[in-house]
Design a protein around this motif. Structure first.
Motif: not given
Length: 161
Positions: A88-92, A100-110
């Motif tokens: 997944i590309k976070f800055s096109d 802007f700068s873009y980031a992604c953080k995973l979370s959840g039970n697993n």
């Protein structure tokens, strides 16, 4: 009793020479009016420019959410180590033109069943603006015009959703 011709000519020269140009007071009034208009117009223009730069974050976050959901449909998770396993590309936007700068953080039970996408203002009028979007489609504003906030929407103009 009539004035002699030489005296009449002298009066005409004096009156006509006194009506040329502007007085200092008139010039100062014009400068003051221009200053007042500039004091009102510049902040409004600056706010207009800021609002025109924010949609970059909104459209990029929305398109990246679509990409994350497509990845989830194929893999039944959002990623094991990184969002979309780096697919997944976070800055096109090019690095020199992005606001802007873009980031992604995973979370959840697993650790892979939820995510939060973040757009952080990096230049110009976008500094001090942070927006989020998660897997449920919940929008959020964590910083707006440099002030910390926790609104459940993307603020654009005022401080209320």
């Amino acid at each position: 009793m009539a004035l002699p011709a030489s005296a009449l000519a002298s009066v005409r020269r004096t009156c006509s020479s006194g009506t040329r140009g502007f007085t200092l007071i008139e010039v100062m009034v014009v400068v003051a009016i221009i200053g007042i208009l500039a004091a009102i117009g510049m902040p409004a223009y600056s706010d207009y420019i800021r609002r025109s730069e924010l949609p970059e974050a909104f459209s990029t976050l929305a398109s990246q959410r679509v990409a994350m959901e497509q990845y989830y449909q194929d893999n039944r998770q959002y990623g094991t180590n990184t969002c979309g396993e780096g697919k997944i590309k976070f800055s096109d936007q090019p690095a020199t033109g992005a606001k802007f700068s873009y980031a992604c953080k995973l979370s959840g039970n697993n650790g892979n069943q939820a995510y939060t996408l973040t757009a952080t203002g990096t230049s110009g009028h976008t500094k001090g603006h942070d927006y989020t979007l998660n897997e449920a489609g919940e929008q959020g504003t964590t910083q707006f015009k440099g002030a910390v906030t926790s609104k459940a929407c993307w603020l654009k103009r005022g401080t209320e959703c």
